[in-house]
Design an enzyme around this catalytic site. Structure first.
Site, PDB file in Angstrom:
ATOM      1  N   CYS A  88     -12.114   8.954  11.030  1.00 44.75           N
ATOM      2  CA  CYS A  88     -13.179   8.083  11.545  1.00 44.75           C
ATOM      3  C   CYS A  88     -14.071   7.247  10.902  1.00 44.75           C
ATOM      4  O   CYS A  88     -13.815   7.143   9.541  1.00 44.75           O
ATOM      5  CB  CYS A  88     -14.094   9.312  12.277  1.00 44.75           C
ATOM      6  SG  CYS A  88     -13.306  10.545  12.953  1.00 44.75           S
ATOM      7  N   GLY A 105     -10.252   4.362  13.475  1.00 48.56           N
ATOM      8  CA  GLY A 105     -10.112   5.490  14.632  1.00 48.56           C
ATOM      9  C   GLY A 105     -10.145   4.553  15.961  1.00 48.56           C
ATOM     10  O   GLY A 105     -11.454   3.760  16.212  1.00 48.56           O
ATOM     11  N   ASN A 152     -17.552  11.780   9.608  1.00 48.54           N
ATOM     12  CA  ASN A 152     -16.085  11.296   9.107  1.00 48.54           C
ATOM     13  C   ASN A 152     -15.510  12.437   8.110  1.00 48.54           C
ATOM     14  O   ASN A 152     -16.137  12.629   7.109  1.00 48.54           O
ATOM     15  CB  ASN A 152     -16.020   9.853   8.491  1.00 48.54           C
ATOM     16  CG  ASN A 152     -14.822   9.580   7.895  1.00 48.54           C
ATOM     17  OD1 ASN A 152     -14.713   8.794   7.077  1.00 48.54           O
ATOM     18  ND2 ASN A 152     -13.603  10.447   8.235  1.00 48.54           N
ATOM     19  N   GLY A 153     -14.290  12.922   8.321  1.00 42.48           N
ATOM     20  CA  GLY A 153     -13.950  13.844   7.467  1.00 42.48           C
ATOM     21  C   GLY A 153     -13.403  15.302   8.158  1.00 42.48           C
ATOM     22  O   GLY A 153     -13.598  15.531   9.406  1.00 42.48           O
ATOM     23  N   CYS A 168     -10.661  10.165  -1.787  1.00 38.64           N
ATOM     24  CA  CYS A 168      -9.011   9.909  -1.151  1.00 38.64           C
ATOM     25  C   CYS A 168      -8.586   8.686  -1.661  1.00 38.64           C
ATOM     26  O   CYS A 168      -9.230   7.791  -1.156  1.00 38.64           O
ATOM     27  CB  CYS A 168      -9.419  10.224   0.335  1.00 38.64           C
ATOM     28  SG  CYS A 168      -7.726  10.070   1.065  1.00 38.64           S
ATOM     29  N   TYR A 175      -3.981   2.976   2.497  1.00 38.96           N
ATOM     30  CA  TYR A 175      -3.860   2.759   4.074  1.00 38.96           C
ATOM     31  C   TYR A 175      -4.895   2.903   4.835  1.00 38.96           C
ATOM     32  O   TYR A 175      -5.172   1.899   5.692  1.00 38.96           O
ATOM     33  CB  TYR A 175      -2.929   3.918   4.634  1.00 38.96           C
ATOM     34  CG  TYR A 175      -2.671   4.020   6.191  1.00 38.96           C
ATOM     35  CD1 TYR A 175      -1.990   3.099   6.628  1.00 38.96           C
ATOM     36  CD2 TYR A 175      -3.237   4.881   6.717  1.00 38.96           C
ATOM     37  CE1 TYR A 175      -1.527   3.163   7.979  1.00 38.96           C
ATOM     38  CE2 TYR A 175      -3.105   5.017   8.190  1.00 38.96           C
ATOM     39  CZ  TYR A 175      -2.339   4.219   8.649  1.00 38.96           C
ATOM     40  OH  TYR A 175      -2.091   4.053  10.253  1.00 38.96           O
ATOM     41  N   ASP A 199       6.278  -0.957   2.346  1.00 44.28           N
ATOM     42  CA  ASP A 199       5.399  -0.095   3.377  1.00 44.28           C
ATOM     43  C   ASP A 199       4.324   0.652   2.476  1.00 44.28           C
ATOM     44  O   ASP A 199       4.488   0.998   1.416  1.00 44.28           O
ATOM     45  CB  ASP A 199       6.310   0.648   4.086  1.00 44.28           C
ATOM     46  CG  ASP A 199       5.404   1.161   5.414  1.00 44.28           C
ATOM     47  OD1 ASP A 199       4.353   0.595   5.734  1.00 44.28           O
ATOM     48  OD2 ASP A 199       6.330   1.493   6.368  1.00 44.28           O
ATOM     49  N   ASP A 200       3.204   0.824   3.237  1.00 45.00           N
ATOM     50  CA  ASP A 200       2.324   1.534   2.426  1.00 45.00           C
ATOM     51  C   ASP A 200       2.449   2.965   2.091  1.00 45.00           C
ATOM     52  O   ASP A 200       2.305   3.517   1.286  1.00 45.00           O
ATOM     53  CB  ASP A 200       0.945   1.603   3.216  1.00 45.00           C
ATOM     54  CG  ASP A 200       1.126   2.262   4.595  1.00 45.00           C
ATOM     55  OD1 ASP A 200       0.593   3.500   4.682  1.00 45.00           O
ATOM     56  OD2 ASP A 200       1.366   1.439   5.428  1.00 45.00           O
ATOM     57  N   CYS A 260      -2.912  17.232   4.531  1.00 44.43           N
ATOM     58  CA  CYS A 260      -4.409  16.813   4.083  1.00 44.43           C
ATOM     59  C   CYS A 260      -5.366  17.685   5.055  1.00 44.43           C
ATOM     60  O   CYS A 260      -5.115  17.587   6.078  1.00 44.43           O
ATOM     61  CB  CYS A 260      -4.584  15.378   4.297  1.00 44.43           C
ATOM     62  SG  CYS A 260      -6.237  15.087   4.284  1.00 44.43           S
ATOM     63  N   CYS A 301      -8.858  12.377  -5.034  1.00 48.48           N
ATOM     64  CA  CYS A 301      -7.766  13.368  -4.530  1.00 48.48           C
ATOM     65  C   CYS A 301      -6.495  12.943  -4.570  1.00 48.48           C
ATOM     66  O   CYS A 301      -6.350  11.945  -3.680  1.00 48.48           O
ATOM     67  CB  CYS A 301      -8.751  13.824  -3.363  1.00 48.48           C
ATOM     68  SG  CYS A 301      -7.721  15.199  -2.595  1.00 48.48           S
ATOM     69  N   CYS A 329      -2.220  15.375  -0.917  1.00 46.57           N
ATOM     70  CA  CYS A 329      -1.185  15.196  -0.391  1.00 46.57           C
ATOM     71  C   CYS A 329      -0.066  14.691  -1.032  1.00 46.57           C
ATOM     72  O   CYS A 329       1.111  14.940  -0.719  1.00 46.57           O
ATOM     73  CB  CYS A 329      -1.328  14.085   0.820  1.00 46.57           C
ATOM     74  SG  CYS A 329      -1.976  12.477   0.119  1.00 46.57           S
TER      75      CYS A 329
HETATM   76  P1  AMP Z   1       6.233   7.455   9.514  1.00 45.75           P
HETATM   77  O1  AMP Z   1       7.091   7.525   8.143  1.00 45.75           O
HETATM   78  O2  AMP Z   1       7.137   7.153  10.499  1.00 45.75           O
HETATM   79  O3  AMP Z   1       5.672   8.880   9.716  1.00 45.75           O
HETATM   80  O4  AMP Z   1       5.380   6.268   9.422  1.00 45.75           O
HETATM   81  C1  AMP Z   1       4.693   5.925   8.375  1.00 45.75           C
HETATM   82  C2  AMP Z   1       3.742   4.773   8.598  1.00 45.75           C
HETATM   83  O5  AMP Z   1       2.805   5.310   9.387  1.00 45.75           O
HETATM   84  C3  AMP Z   1       3.166   4.191   7.603  1.00 45.75           C
HETATM   85  O6  AMP Z   1       3.821   3.231   7.087  1.00 45.75           O
HETATM   86  C4  AMP Z   1       1.745   4.105   7.694  1.00 45.75           C
HETATM   87  O7  AMP Z   1       1.609   2.536   8.164  1.00 45.75           O
HETATM   88  C5  AMP Z   1       1.354   4.686   8.963  1.00 45.75           C
HETATM   89  N1  AMP Z   1       0.599   5.906   8.358  1.00 45.75           N
HETATM   90  C6  AMP Z   1       0.471   6.347   7.428  1.00 45.75           C
HETATM   91  N2  AMP Z   1      -0.486   7.630   7.407  1.00 45.75           N
HETATM   92  C7  AMP Z   1      -0.857   7.583   8.713  1.00 45.75           C
HETATM   93  C8  AMP Z   1      -1.701   8.431   9.258  1.00 45.75           C
HETATM   94  N3  AMP Z   1      -2.387   9.583   8.674  1.00 45.75           N
HETATM   95  N4  AMP Z   1      -1.758   8.434  10.754  1.00 45.75           N
HETATM   96  C9  AMP Z   1      -1.096   7.377  11.299  1.00 45.75           C
HETATM   97  N5  AMP Z   1      -0.064   6.632  10.713  1.00 45.75           N
HETATM   98  C10 AMP Z   1      -0.002   6.621   9.354  1.00 45.75           C
END
Ligand code: AMP
Length: 482
Positions: free
Chosen positions: A9, A37, A112-113, A249, A255, A358-359, A395, A446, A449
């Site tokens: 949030c 959000g 938020n949290g 976090c 992300y 990717d992140d 988490c 933290c 995860c």
């Molecule tokens: P997936 O591996 O298909 O679950 O998708 C991962 C991708 O979803 C990542 O590259 C992020 O951009 C995005 N993501 C990461 N964490 C979250 C989250 N908590 N909720 C939704 N999307 C996320």
């Protein structure tokens, strides 16, 4: 058991020395926090102790327009919230801020949290006769504060007392008829800062990008465990809950937060660039181009490119008019939405050995689709790099991470993951390296995860529908009568 409740949030608060259009300021602030959000949003305006509010499901721009904002009226304080939650998701009853009338006045609360002891607290309150209207643990916080208020001399003391009872992650903005209060849990899991505009208006926000949006000068972060109270007489701070183990976090950097925000003194963009540089040092790969998955993979891809010397290019285009894929909590819909959201720039990709950054890789479904699209677009090789370490644990502090059973890295060795997602190779930032991304010694964050080291106790009941079960008449929850 690990079907966790989710709350990602954003919170925003305004305290103006005079009466004005605080609703619009709040609207712009929430607009800048929309990435935190997209499920529901709300604004509460305080006009001399009278609270006017509007909250609903949808994006900030869908809920509010000029007419609706003007109906909220002028005031000298406002609190706003954007929510992403899957508990009772899509449900208006969980939209925030929560507004309550208690013995000593009104209170609006934005959170938020996630608490780790909300189940126990709620059960205790219910046993004393409390009635809950929502299924989110924010209402639990509201009850705890209003109960404390019965025997404290003012609302800020009640908030301080509540901090001693609430465990887990909470960045809060609380509005009383005459005060705006910001409070952060003693671990400081989620961000919260404040600033001031030239006209003297104080702004409290989840991220600094929202201060920028309303031309507020950043003053400082709310300290973990601190309660900051803003009144017409100025600002005061209570630090009796400060001094705990700080645990911000790290996923905020990777992300959640916007790259133009500064969290805990570190630029989110700079942290992502460093993550990419560290990936390049750890995994030198013979390739032609580096492509980031927009938006949150872009900065790390640039970092990889800088450090490796391999050119960065825009190989994927994101449709800007669609929210984050996670706007759709149902997995089926979420998968379909990937192809609507991202498309390949063929001339960039064709015949190239691509490093795709990717992140994070959570379930592996999104990246599998992206890898497939790159191959269809003619990529000769696709090497996938994640700027987050392997996701191995749920988490409990407010990030939507699924059950351990669906976390791909928790269930498959690295080579197998590469096969599953269709990549030539796959690499994750190491836990040692993620500790370096903020430029410090890595303490004060933290990483649960990734490493499973939770800074608090873990919830006794983390079931996603733990509160639905309590209030539902759905036969699937019939066991509650037993
Ligand atoms: P997936 O591996 O298909 O679950 O998708 C991962 C991708 O979803 C990542 O590259 C992020 O951009 C995005 N993501 C990461 N964490 C979250 C989250 N908590 N909720 C939704 N999307 C996320």
């Amino acid at each position: 058991m690990e079907n966790v409740i989710h709350e990602e949030c954003g919170v925003f608060g305004v305290f103006s020395p005079d009466t004005k259009d605080v609703a619009s300021l709040c609207y712009y602030g929430l607009f800048a926090l929309q990435h935190r959000g997209q499920e529901s949003a709300g604004i509460v305006v305080n006009d001399d102790g009278v609270f006017n509010y509007l909250k609903d499901t949808g994006l900030v721009s869908q809920i509010f327009d000029a007419e609706r904002l003007s109906k909220l009226g002028p005031g000298n304080m406002a609190v706003g919230h954007v929510r992403y939650g899957t508990t009772g998701s899509g449900d208006r009853k969980n939209a925030q801020p929560i507004v309550v009338n208690h013995l000593k006045g009104n209170m609006a609360l934005a959170h938020n949290g996630n608490l780790v002891n909300s189940y126990e607290l709620r059960t205790e309150l219910e046993e004393q006769g409390s009635i809950f209207h929502s299924t989110s643990d924010t209402e639990v916080i509201a009850y705890v504060i209003t109960k404390e208020r019965l025997h404290t001399k003012n609302i800020e003391d009640a908030v301080c007392e509540a901090l001693g009872r609430l465990e887990g992650a909470y960045s809060l903005i609380i509005m009383s008829p005459s005060k705006l209060i910001a409070a952060r849990d003693p671990h400081g899991f989620r961000p919260l800062c404040y600033g001031q505009r030239d006209d003297g208006t104080y702004i409290i926000a989840s991220e600094t990008c929202a201060l920028d949006a309303v031309n507020a000068r950043f003053i400082r972060e709310i300290e973990p465990g601190e309660v900051v109270t803003i009144t017409k007489d100025g600002i005061k701070s209570n630090r009796e809950h400060c001094g705990g183990k700080k645990s911000f976090c790290v996923f905020e950097y990777l992300y959640i937060a916007r790259p133009d925000s500064i969290c805990e003194g570190c630029s989110v963009h700079a942290a992502r660039i460093r993550a990419g540089e560290l990936l390049a040092e750890a995994y030198p790969i013979d390739a032609d181009i580096v492509v980031g998955v927009p938006d949150s993979g872009t900065d790390a891809a640039i970092g990889y490119s800088h450090r490796s010397g391999i050119p960065y290019d825009i190989g994927l285009i994101k449709n800007k008019y669609i929210g984050r894929t996670f706007i759709a909590p149902a997995q089926g819909l979420r998968e379909e939405m990937v192809s609507i959201k991202l498309n390949v720039v063929r001339p960039v990709i064709e015949g190239k050995r691509v490093i795709l950054v990717d992140d994070s890789i959570v379930r592996g479904t999104t990246c599998a689709k992206i890898v497939k699209r790159l191959r269809e677009g003619g990529a000769a090789e696709v090497h996938l790099l994640s700027s987050a370490p392997k996701y191995l644990n749920p988490c409990y502090y407010g990030v939507d991470i699924d059950t351990r059973e669906t976390l791909i890295a928790a269930n498959h060795p690295t080579e197998e993951i590469a096969k599953i997602v269709g990549a030539d190779s796959i690499h994750f930032l190491s836990i040692e390296d993620v500790k370096k991304i903020t430029g410090g010694d890595g303490t004060g964050f933290c990483y649960a995860c990734f490493d499973g080291l939770y800074p608090t106790k873990t919830p006794t009941n983390a079931e996603k529908s733990r509160f639905e079960r309590k209030i539902s008449t759905n036969p699937k929850f019939a066991d509650r009568y037993k």
